[in-house]
Write an enzyme that holds these catalytic residues in place. Structure first.
Site: not given
Ligand code: PLP
Length: 399
Positions: A76-77, A164, A194, A214, A216, A343
């Site tokens: 997602g990042t 999140n 989310q 994303s 996972h 994170c």
């Molecule tokens: N955006 C939100 C709202 C998230 O909660 C997260 C991860 O917790 C991400 C983006 C990032 O996703 P990824 O872990 O797949 O990079």
């Protein structure tokens, strides 16, 4: 959960891959060729990739024959970074009278994968306006005012669908429409990481040009995510590739695709769509049970509770116990929760999302996130509540 000694409540960080996702992964492992190769091994891999894209497109409610794009990325990042940086780099921009290249609007509680690239762009000459989300709602008056008084034209806006850390559901549709009324050419992105498989939406129903999901977080393994970009955004060249390379994923995300994770992601999305109502009802019932049990057995708790909240995320404030202390205590009992978002475990910085919600620094220090999945059971909740109740008694005494 499968192991009755373990009780996993960190589903907003990562979910356990489902059997269907792992079966798809194993199946994709047979197609070991490079999807860009033209020989039969490549063709086989390309077929898996095409099938996965079609399944995920369906799960996102995309039109079958449109020119919208659904790119596979690694997380997602990465999708969020492609959206925001790809928009900033899309045009040659010259500073206005105030020395600004453009305005970017985000919410104050965005995930670091939007907030940090926004900060980077701020240093490069963009104005970044963070809209307050006190109580878990985008402040539409502030947004409207920001649109009226932006120090340079708004080029990009990003609103997350579900926060999140608090589970707050943001009114992305309304925020996106406000931006579009005043800046029709701005690119509006939604981080739906989310919300995917928890809420019913499509990019069209939200009125956004780009959207991130994303793997996972939806019971697929890590290593895959996607970025939707609308046909109109592509046509106007409002998002351009930021990572030059071999040109995979229509040039937007060069690098050989992670077929195994992608196939598993698509299978999990297909499974989640088929079981959407059942899974949603299950989590809702679990949440009610959790709240009832907490009320009865841990009356000392307070909550970071948004008015419009996803059932999956319950953010609790412990009575004068640091979240890490309780987290370690629970972990010793096989109960897994998180302190703020996973994170932010890498960062000494206070949780931006909780601060934006209106949680005081002291309460943020004592906040735990319990994140549920349909895979949880009432027994899991009993173990959690018992652990919390005993932890509150024992850990408070030790202070
Ligand atoms: N955006 C939100 C709202 C998230 O909660 C997260 C991860 O917790 C991400 C983006 C990032 O996703 P990824 O872990 O797949 O990079």
């Amino acid at each position: 959960m499968a192991n009755s000694m373990e009780h996993y409540f960190d589903n907003s960080a990562t979910t356990k891959p489902s059997a269907a996702a792992m079966a798809a992964l194993a199946n994709a492992a047979e197609a070991w060729g490079n999807p860009s190769s033209v020989h039969s091994h490549g063709q086989r891999a390309a077929a898996v990739l095409k099938d996965s894209r079609s399944k995920l497109s369906k799960a996102l409610g995309l039109q079958r024959f449109s020119k919208d794009m659904l790119l596979f990325t690694s997380c997602g990042t990465e999708s969020n970074n492609i959206a925001i940086l790809g928009c900033a780099r899309s045009k040659k921009r010259t500073p206005n009278g105030r020395g600004l290249l453009g305005t970017i609007i985000i919410t104050a509680g965005e995930h670091p994968s939007i907030d940090n690239p926004a900060t980077l762009l701020e240093k490069e000459g963009y104005a970044v306006i963070r809209i307050p989300t006190t109580g878990g709602e985008i402040d539409m008056d502030v947004l409207n005012n920001a649109l009226d008084t932006a120090p340079a034209p708004v080029i990009f806006a990003s609103f997350m669908l579900v926060n999140n850390e608090t589970g707050a559901i943001y009114d992305v549709k309304r925020a996106a429409s406000l931006v579009k009324i005043k800046y029709p050419d701005a690119t509006v992105h939604c981080d739906a990481v989310q919300g995917f498989m928890k809420l019913r939406f499509t990019p069209a129903t939200l009125g956004v040009d780009a959207l991130t999901v994303s793997a996972h977080k939806i019971h697929a393994p890590r290593g895959a995510a996607a970025l939707f970009i609308s046909a109109e955004t592509i046509k106007r060249k409002n998002i351009v590739p930021v990572m030059p390379g071999g040109g995979q994923e229509s040039g937007f995300r060069s690098g050989t695709e992670n077929l195994l994770s992608i196939a598993a992601f698509a299978a999990a999305a297909e499974e989640g769509t088929a079981n959407f109502d059942e899974n949603t009802a299950r989590v809702k019932a679990l949440r009610t049970y959790l709240e009832d049990q907490l009320l009865e057995k841990c009356p000392e708790l307070r909550y970071n509770k948004p008015a419009n909240c996803l059932s999956n995320i319950c953010s609790i404030i412990l009575p004068a116990i640091k979240s890490e202390t309780m987290l370690n205590y629970l972990s010793g009992r096989g109960v897994y929760v998180s302190a703020g978002s996973a994170c932010s475990a890498y960062s000494k910085k206070k949780s931006g999302a909780l601060e934006a919600f209106g949680t005081t620094a002291a309460d943020a220090d004592s906040t735990l996130r319990i994140s549920l999945s349909y895979t949880n059971t009432e027994e899991d909740i009993d173990a959690l509540v018992e652990g919390l109740a005993e932890g509150i008694k024992g850990l408070q005494k030790k202070r």
